[in-house]
Write an enzyme that holds these catalytic residues in place. Structure first.
Site, PDB file in Angstrom:
ATOM      1  N   TYR A  13       2.470   4.260   2.974  1.00 23.87           N
ATOM      2  CA  TYR A  13       2.413   4.581   1.539  1.00 23.87           C
ATOM      3  C   TYR A  13       2.292   6.076   1.253  1.00 23.87           C
ATOM      4  CZ  TYR A  13       1.620  -0.331   1.734  1.00 23.87           C
ATOM      5  OH  TYR A  13       1.778  -1.662   2.013  1.00 23.87           O
ATOM      6  N   ASP A  15       4.399   8.650   1.804  1.00 25.08           N
ATOM      7  CA  ASP A  15       5.564   9.343   1.231  1.00 25.08           C
ATOM      8  C   ASP A  15       5.590   9.127  -0.289  1.00 25.08           C
ATOM      9  OD1 ASP A  15       6.883   9.959   3.926  1.00 25.08           O
ATOM     10  OD2 ASP A  15       6.690   7.783   3.999  1.00 25.08           O
ATOM     11  N   TYR A 196      -5.267   3.014  10.434  1.00 19.68           N
ATOM     12  CA  TYR A 196      -4.125   2.427  11.141  1.00 19.68           C
ATOM     13  C   TYR A 196      -4.639   1.355  12.104  1.00 19.68           C
ATOM     14  CZ  TYR A 196      -1.658   6.475   9.290  1.00 19.68           C
ATOM     15  OH  TYR A 196      -1.117   7.413   8.447  1.00 19.68           O
ATOM     16  N   ARG A 263      -6.814   8.044   6.173  1.00 20.07           N
ATOM     17  CA  ARG A 263      -5.750   8.221   7.162  1.00 20.07           C
ATOM     18  C   ARG A 263      -4.607   9.044   6.548  1.00 20.07           C
ATOM     19  NH1 ARG A 263      -2.948   2.149   6.949  1.00 20.07           N
ATOM     20  NH2 ARG A 263      -1.234   2.777   5.569  1.00 20.07           N
ATOM     21  N   GLY A 264      -3.610   9.361   7.393  1.00 16.33           N
ATOM     22  CA  GLY A 264      -2.345   9.893   6.889  1.00 16.33           C
ATOM     23  C   GLY A 264      -2.487  11.240   6.209  1.00 16.33           C
ATOM     24  N   GLU A 265      -2.000  11.317   4.986  1.00 14.48           N
ATOM     25  CA  GLU A 265      -1.994  12.603   4.289  1.00 14.48           C
ATOM     26  C   GLU A 265      -2.689  12.524   2.928  1.00 14.48           C
ATOM     27  OE1 GLU A 265       1.543  14.947   4.581  1.00 14.48           O
ATOM     28  OE2 GLU A 265       1.304  15.801   2.585  1.00 14.48           O
ATOM     29  N   SER A 267      -4.531  10.022   1.293  1.00 14.73           N
ATOM     30  CA  SER A 267      -5.919   9.530   1.187  1.00 14.73           C
ATOM     31  C   SER A 267      -6.882  10.524   1.836  1.00 14.73           C
ATOM     32  CB  SER A 267      -6.068   8.132   1.797  1.00 14.73           C
ATOM     33  OG  SER A 267      -5.728   8.122   3.154  1.00 14.73           O
TER      34      SER A 267
HETATM   35  O1  TRH Z   1      -0.073   5.102   4.112  1.00 19.13           O
HETATM   36  P1  TRH Z   1      -0.302   6.287   4.935  1.00 19.13           P
HETATM   37  O2  TRH Z   1      -0.593   6.032   6.342  1.00 19.13           O
HETATM   38  O3  TRH Z   1       0.948   7.255   4.837  1.00 19.13           O
HETATM   39  C1  TRH Z   1       1.491   7.963   5.930  1.00 19.13           C
HETATM   40  C2  TRH Z   1       1.066   9.365   5.990  1.00 19.13           C
HETATM   41  O4  TRH Z   1       1.351  10.011   4.781  1.00 19.13           O
HETATM   42  C3  TRH Z   1       1.765  10.067   7.100  1.00 19.13           C
HETATM   43  O5  TRH Z   1       1.402  11.416   7.129  1.00 19.13           O
HETATM   44  C4  TRH Z   1       3.233   9.942   6.898  1.00 19.13           C
HETATM   45  O6  TRH Z   1       3.899  10.557   7.938  1.00 19.13           O
HETATM   46  C5  TRH Z   1       3.566   8.501   6.830  1.00 19.13           C
HETATM   47  O7  TRH Z   1       2.853   7.893   5.767  1.00 19.13           O
HETATM   48  C6  TRH Z   1       5.038   8.290   6.623  1.00 19.13           C
HETATM   49  O8  TRH Z   1      -1.560   7.120   4.363  1.00 19.13           O
HETATM   50  P2  TRH Z   1      -1.731   8.061   3.078  1.00 19.13           P
HETATM   51  O9  TRH Z   1      -0.993   9.341   3.248  1.00 19.13           O
HETATM   52  O10 TRH Z   1      -3.151   8.145   2.843  1.00 19.13           O
HETATM   53  O11 TRH Z   1      -1.056   7.273   1.885  1.00 19.13           O
HETATM   54  C7  TRH Z   1      -1.631   6.158   1.311  1.00 19.13           C
HETATM   55  C8  TRH Z   1      -1.371   6.172  -0.183  1.00 19.13           C
HETATM   56  O12 TRH Z   1      -1.713   4.916  -0.736  1.00 19.13           O
HETATM   57  C9  TRH Z   1      -2.179   7.223  -0.938  1.00 19.13           C
HETATM   58  O13 TRH Z   1      -1.400   7.786  -1.968  1.00 19.13           O
HETATM   59  C10 TRH Z   1      -3.313   6.423  -1.551  1.00 19.13           C
HETATM   60  C11 TRH Z   1      -2.587   5.130  -1.831  1.00 19.13           C
HETATM   61  N1  TRH Z   1      -3.465   3.980  -1.989  1.00 19.13           N
HETATM   62  C12 TRH Z   1      -3.655   3.481  -3.278  1.00 19.13           C
HETATM   63  O14 TRH Z   1      -3.134   4.062  -4.252  1.00 19.13           O
HETATM   64  N2  TRH Z   1      -4.430   2.376  -3.437  1.00 19.13           N
HETATM   65  C13 TRH Z   1      -5.042   1.742  -2.392  1.00 19.13           C
HETATM   66  O15 TRH Z   1      -5.744   0.741  -2.614  1.00 19.13           O
HETATM   67  C14 TRH Z   1      -4.856   2.282  -1.085  1.00 19.13           C
HETATM   68  C15 TRH Z   1      -5.546   1.646   0.089  1.00 19.13           C
HETATM   69  C16 TRH Z   1      -4.052   3.391  -0.921  1.00 19.13           C
END
Ligand code: TRH
Length: 370
Positions: A13, A15, A196, A263-265, A267
């Protein structure tokens, strides 16, 4: 400014999370006319209720949303600004239209704390067809593009963090049951977990179970499936599974927790704005190069050694060090230092201009040179 943002969902999520946040920020706070192209509306719909996963064109939150299909509408041509997220390559016909309008073309890169980012941020790249693309790097220093952060966020956070009734009413609204709220009111620690599959979540549960202070563990449905069994053990945290919530509610959830595992970017950045201790699980890459990126961030994050050891252990489950590292990081001396460091990290980062401000200024400068 009229802008097109292109988002290809590689996985998860992050991106769409980053692109959606940027689109709303530019549309609301800068009054830009934003078109957001997304190839995977189903992932988008998971983090934003109200998105129709089947609609080729829709408007939501002041943003024009285009389903990025294999046959894009030829009438949609480039305007003032084109932002491609994470080198996702806009469609060929759209790129052709850029030869007529010469928009500011930005490649928004992934977040990294590595020092080389400063020297690459803002650099142009001349393409064989004569168009010029600019690299825009998010980051943690004034020489980078910064981090996304909305105005008024700290005031909203502080209002929630200083009011238990408001926290309870919010947590109840997203599905936290009364028994878990009562535990919190009676002193239980609130832990949020978004990780993850490789994360050593059972070791976290084991350490929380051994801690004299009770815990409430908030985790999205489907994340760390082993938790449900691990949390059956005596003394284990009260596990509450939550549905995915919209981004502003996800922020509030992070603000309500005493510690956030993210995790990721996106959050990861949002947990910094909670001004509470955070444990980052970095997106895993081949040959462990993500661990170098993790170290680059740890070198900037002012947390005590016990917290840094936990973050390293969380990202290297094979070391088996997580349970002892959690216990050490939660012990009073280290914990207080970590809590202070988290406030300091939030304040120092919030004092810098945010990514949208930097990006808007950068595009305005490019437009002047056009
Ligand atoms: O989902 P991610 O693991 O996304 C990853 C990373 O961005 C990584 O760097 C990238 O290379 C890859 O995707 C393709 O983790 P991230 O970045 O935290 O994104 C999660 C998104 O989901 C963030 O915008 C928060 C959102 N979110 C909600 O809006 N509501 C929720 O309940 C949850 C759990 C997340």
């Amino acid at each position: 400014m009229q802008a097109d943002i292109f988002c290809r969902v590689v996985d998860n999520y992050g991106d769409i999370g980053v692109c959606w946040r940027l689109a709303r920020r530019l549309a609301h706070d800068f009054r830009w006319d934003v078109r957001l192209w997304v190839d995977d509306l189903a992932s988008f719909a998971r983090i934003q209720p109200g998105i129709d996963a089947l609609s080729p064109r829709q408007r939501h939150g002041g943003v024009d949303i285009v389903h990025w299909s294999d046959a894009p509408d030829p009438a949609l041509t480039a305007r003032d600004v084109v932002i491609e997220a994470f080198a996702c390559d806009p469609p060929a016909a759209f790129v052709d239209s850029m030869h007529r309008t010469h928009p500011a073309w930005i490649n928004l890169e992934y977040l990294s704390a590595e020092p080389w980012v400063e020297s690459c941020h803002g650099l142009p790249s001349q393409r064989p067809d004569g168009l010029v693309k600019h690299f825009f790097f998010p980051g943690f220093t004034p020489a980078t593009g910064g981090l996304l952060r909305e105005p008024g966020l700290s005031a909203e956070r502080d209002a929630l963090q200083t009011s238990v009734p408001r926290q309870e009413s919010f947590l109840r609204s997203i599905g936290v049951p009364d028994d878990a709220l009562l535990l919190r009111r009676n002193g239980a620690r609130t832990v949020s977990l978004f990780c993850y599959p490789a994360a050593p979540a059972p070791a976290l549960v084991q350490a929380l179970a051994a801690d004299p202070r009770a815990s409430v563990l908030l985790a999205p449905q489907g994340v760390a499936p082993g938790l449900d069994a691990a949390c059956q053990a005596p003394g284990a945290p009260r596990l509450v599974r939550l549905p995915f919530v919209a981004q502003p509610d996800f922020d509030r959830l992070l603000w309500c927790a005493d510690i956030n595992f993210v995790r990721g970017e996106d959050s990861f950045v949002r947990a910094a704005w909670a001004a509470r201790p955070l444990v980052w699980q970095i997106y895993p890459q081949d040959e462990n190069i993500h661990l170098e990126k993790l170290e680059a961030w740890l070198a900037r994050y002012p947390a005590p050694e016990s917290a840094q050891a936990l973050i390293r252990a969380w990202n290297q489950p094979e070391t088996g060090l997580t349970a002892s590292a959690v216990a050490a990081a939660l012990a009073p001396a280290g914990w207080q230092a970590w809590a202070a460091a988290a406030r300091q990290w939030d304040a120092s980062q919030a004092a810098l201009p945010d990514l949208a401000e930097n990006l808007a200024g950068f595009c305005a400068d490019l437009a002047k040179k056009r």
